[in-house]
Design an enzyme around this catalytic site. Structure first.
Site, PDB file in Angstrom:
ATOM      1  N   ASP A 179     -11.959 -10.496   0.132  1.00  0.00           N
ATOM      2  CA  ASP A 179     -13.251 -10.593   0.802  1.00  0.00           C
ATOM      3  C   ASP A 179     -14.221  -9.680   0.059  1.00  0.00           C
ATOM      4  O   ASP A 179     -13.816  -8.896  -0.792  1.00  0.00           O
ATOM      5  CB  ASP A 179     -13.205 -10.308   2.323  1.00  0.00           C
ATOM      6  CG  ASP A 179     -12.428  -9.070   2.712  1.00  0.00           C
ATOM      7  OD1 ASP A 179     -12.296  -8.158   1.872  1.00  0.00           O
ATOM      8  OD2 ASP A 179     -11.963  -8.998   3.866  1.00  0.00           O
ATOM      9  N   GLU A 218      -5.806 -10.959  -0.422  1.00  0.00           N
ATOM     10  CA  GLU A 218      -6.607 -10.633   0.777  1.00  0.00           C
ATOM     11  C   GLU A 218      -8.098 -10.553   0.441  1.00  0.00           C
ATOM     12  O   GLU A 218      -8.801  -9.632   0.865  1.00  0.00           O
ATOM     13  CB  GLU A 218      -6.168  -9.285   1.374  1.00  0.00           C
ATOM     14  CG  GLU A 218      -4.688  -9.188   1.650  1.00  0.00           C
ATOM     15  CD  GLU A 218      -4.270  -7.894   2.340  1.00  0.00           C
ATOM     16  OE1 GLU A 218      -5.149  -7.139   2.806  1.00  0.00           O
ATOM     17  OE2 GLU A 218      -3.059  -7.643   2.405  1.00  0.00           O
ATOM     18  N   GLU A 226       0.810  -1.233   0.000  1.00  0.00           N
ATOM     19  CA  GLU A 226       0.000   0.000   0.000  1.00  0.00           C
ATOM     20  C   GLU A 226       0.844   1.286   0.000  1.00  0.00           C
ATOM     21  O   GLU A 226       0.622   2.170   0.822  1.00  0.00           O
ATOM     22  CB  GLU A 226      -0.941  -0.009   1.214  1.00  0.00           C
ATOM     23  CG  GLU A 226      -1.864  -1.216   1.247  1.00  0.00           C
ATOM     24  CD  GLU A 226      -2.816  -1.223   2.446  1.00  0.00           C
ATOM     25  OE1 GLU A 226      -2.750  -0.305   3.277  1.00  0.00           O
ATOM     26  OE2 GLU A 226      -3.642  -2.145   2.534  1.00  0.00           O
ATOM     27  N   ASN A 246       2.256  -5.318  -3.002  1.00  0.00           N
ATOM     28  CA  ASN A 246       0.874  -5.677  -2.676  1.00  0.00           C
ATOM     29  C   ASN A 246       0.045  -4.415  -2.452  1.00  0.00           C
ATOM     30  O   ASN A 246       0.492  -3.487  -1.774  1.00  0.00           O
ATOM     31  CB  ASN A 246       0.911  -6.514  -1.371  1.00  0.00           C
ATOM     32  CG  ASN A 246      -0.389  -7.187  -1.032  1.00  0.00           C
ATOM     33  OD1 ASN A 246      -0.979  -7.876  -1.867  1.00  0.00           O
ATOM     34  ND2 ASN A 246      -0.858  -7.008   0.199  1.00  0.00           N
ATOM     35  N   HIS A 275     -10.002  -6.630  -1.744  1.00  0.00           N
ATOM     36  CA  HIS A 275     -11.050  -6.266  -0.770  1.00  0.00           C
ATOM     37  C   HIS A 275     -12.168  -5.565  -1.534  1.00  0.00           C
ATOM     38  O   HIS A 275     -12.084  -4.376  -1.827  1.00  0.00           O
ATOM     39  CB  HIS A 275     -10.496  -5.326   0.297  1.00  0.00           C
ATOM     40  CG  HIS A 275      -9.483  -5.955   1.192  1.00  0.00           C
ATOM     41  ND1 HIS A 275      -9.812  -6.962   2.085  1.00  0.00           N
ATOM     42  CD2 HIS A 275      -8.156  -5.734   1.347  1.00  0.00           C
ATOM     43  CE1 HIS A 275      -8.714  -7.332   2.749  1.00  0.00           C
ATOM     44  NE2 HIS A 275      -7.705  -6.604   2.326  1.00  0.00           N
TER      45      HIS A 275
HETATM   46  C1  XIL Z   1      -5.942  -5.813   8.859  1.00  0.00           C
HETATM   47  C2  XIL Z   1      -6.212  -6.907   9.880  1.00  0.00           C
HETATM   48  O1  XIL Z   1      -7.073  -7.840   9.310  1.00  0.00           O
HETATM   49  C3  XIL Z   1      -6.796  -6.337  11.151  1.00  0.00           C
HETATM   50  O2  XIL Z   1      -6.896  -7.342  12.146  1.00  0.00           O
HETATM   51  C4  XIL Z   1      -5.948  -5.184  11.644  1.00  0.00           C
HETATM   52  O3  XIL Z   1      -6.566  -4.585  12.761  1.00  0.00           O
HETATM   53  C5  XIL Z   1      -5.768  -4.144  10.565  1.00  0.00           C
HETATM   54  O4  XIL Z   1      -5.195  -4.769   9.416  1.00  0.00           O
HETATM   55  N1  XIL Z   1      -4.739  -4.549   4.063  1.00  0.00           N
HETATM   56  C6  XIL Z   1      -3.688  -5.265   4.594  1.00  0.00           C
HETATM   57  C7  XIL Z   1      -3.878  -6.041   5.828  1.00  0.00           C
HETATM   58  O5  XIL Z   1      -2.607  -5.346   3.960  1.00  0.00           O
HETATM   59  O6  XIL Z   1      -2.718  -6.144   6.579  1.00  0.00           O
HETATM   60  C8  XIL Z   1      -5.008  -5.491   6.668  1.00  0.00           C
HETATM   61  O7  XIL Z   1      -5.226  -6.354   7.773  1.00  0.00           O
HETATM   62  C9  XIL Z   1      -6.258  -5.310   5.838  1.00  0.00           C
HETATM   63  C10 XIL Z   1      -6.001  -4.359   4.705  1.00  0.00           C
END
Ligand code: XIL
Length: 410
Positions: free
Chosen positions: A297, A295, A170, A223, A264
């Site tokens: 969802d 990641e 990010e 990423n 996401h």
């Molecule tokens: C999130 C976790 O799932 C949470 O438990 C934490 O509080 C915050 O981070 N992008 C990412 C992840 O790269 O590391 C993040 O994970 C979600 C968004």
């Protein structure tokens, strides 16, 4: 040569005759179970694809259903938080490797590969580092030195046990931030911007080189989120910016091996189609990279924070359930269609422990996982299982392994 072939043939014949009856019996018994009864890892393995989840060690320790599912459904795991800087070095100079090591030990026991998450990220830094950056006691050169040490220490500690590292996470802004042209950093005045400015533009190349020096075999990934598809290619197109950035890193000989698209998604924003996402992955892998969905969802707006019925009536629930399933479907099919897409990881698999309700509170969002909070299969799960079961040649082939790019010899 001929003699050997004859022997082999007769040995085979004997074996075949001797085991005819057992073969017949087991062929019946071994009729493959229905796709919906197979594990995600088994369904994905037919394409050489690794299917993963983020893992929460607290849930793993406390909830036997959660543990059993992590162990059996998935072929790769990511530490949801345990490998972040704040978890590994809460006190400056004192590492806490325990939870991450335990996660890897479990993975090895379950024949799972591990995605390392994450080395360089402006978020979830230890308090001492955050404070130092904020109050100016840690300046640019100091931060760069700290980062180099962090990457070296962490990658060295886990050397040989990590399949893919998210080296930088990010790093770039979003189009809704100020200024709206995508840039390294984030919103004007934000911590994310300050972090990027302190490090200076060369920090990505340095981070990848440092990681490679510490582990010659791990695949090194950039990423990010909101990079599932290209937009108009203009100044506000985040995917385009990331593409240009990675293309330049590759041209400069930087050892970057992979593009991680977090995935996401949220049903209220509408959907990409399969080919938009497939096209994006293709453009990245045409640079010589592997790809991964890292990641995934697909969340929805909730009536209130604890209400799993989402909105006012059942029809709405169904619509959102199906929209979420479609989001999973689009990302998974796009990955399947690209033989360089090596893994598909969900950011938690049950709504019981999802990060979504804790993170997206105003308005409340949730219901983003494959299983609901009581471990009931959702439409999203059935869709993913169906996609994996129905895919095959000629359009979906086995994955092509990625060779880690090395530093130039001196
Ligand atoms: C999130 C976790 O799932 C949470 O438990 C934490 O509080 C915050 O981070 N992008 C990412 C992840 O790269 O590391 C993040 O994970 C979600 C968004």
């Amino acid at each position: 040569m001929r003699f050997r072939r004859l022997i082999n043939a007769s040995v085979l014949a004997v074996v075949a005759v001797g085991s005819l009856s057992t073969v017949a019996a087991s062929a019946h018994d071994a009729r493959p179970s229905k796709p919906q009864d197979q594990s995600l890892r088994a369904l994905a393995a037919k394409h050489g694809l690794y299917f993963g989840t983020a893992v929460d060690p607290a849930a793993y320790a406390a909830d036997s259903t959660y543990k059993t599912m992590v162990d059996s459904q998935f072929s790769t795991v990511t530490a949801e938080n345990a490998m972040k800087w704040e978890s590994l070095e809460p006190t400056r100079g004192t590492y806490n490797w325990g939870p991450a090591d335990a996660l890897i030990d479990n993975a090895v026991r379950n024949r799972q590969l591990v995605r390392g998450h994450v080395l360089v990220w402006h978020s979830q830094l230890p308090g001492w580092l955050n404070d130092g950056i904020n109050d100016g006691t840690i300046d640019g050169p100091q931060l760069r030195a700290l980062l180099k040490k962090h990457i070296t220490d962490v990658v060295t500690h886990f050397k040989g046990r990590i399949w893919q590292w998210d080296v930088v996470n990010e790093a770039v802004s979003d189009p809704w931030e100020t200024p709206s042209a995508i840039h390294l950093g984030g919103n004007a005045g934000s911590f994310k911007q300050k972090f990027a400015d302190l490090l200076g533009p060369g920090y990505l190349a340095d981070a990848f080189r440092t990681a490679r020096a510490a582990d010659p075999k791990a695949l090194l990934f950039y990423n990010d989120y909101n990079v599932e598809a290209f937009g108009d290619g203009g100044a506000g197109d985040k995917t385009q910016f990331v593409y240009n950035m990675i293309k330049q890193l590759r041209a400069d000989g930087v050892p970057i091996d992979g593009f991680g698209s977090q995935g996401h998604l949220a049903t209220q924003y509408g959907n990409y189609d399969v080919f938009q996402v497939a096209d994006a992955l293709q453009r990245f892998t045409d640079l010589g990279l592997a790809a991964a969905l890292t990641e995934v969802d697909a969340r929805s707006l909730m009536k209130n924070a604890d209400d799993p019925t989402l909105a006012a009536n059942g029809a709405d629930v169904n619509a959102r359930d199906q929209a979420a399933a479609y989001n999973y479907h689009v990302l998974l099919q796009a990955c399947l269609l690209n033989r360089h897409c090596l893994s598909f990881t969900v950011w938690g698999f049950t709504d019981k422990y999802s990060w979504i309700p804790n993170w997206f509170k105003n308005p409340p969002e949730g219901a983003g996982c494959l299983w609901d909070a009581a471990y009931n299969p959702k439409k999203s799960l059935r869709t993913v299982q169906g996609d994996l079961a129905a895919a095959g040649p000629p359009l979906v082939g086995n994955r092509i392994p990625q060779a880690p790019r090395q530093l130039p010899r001196r």
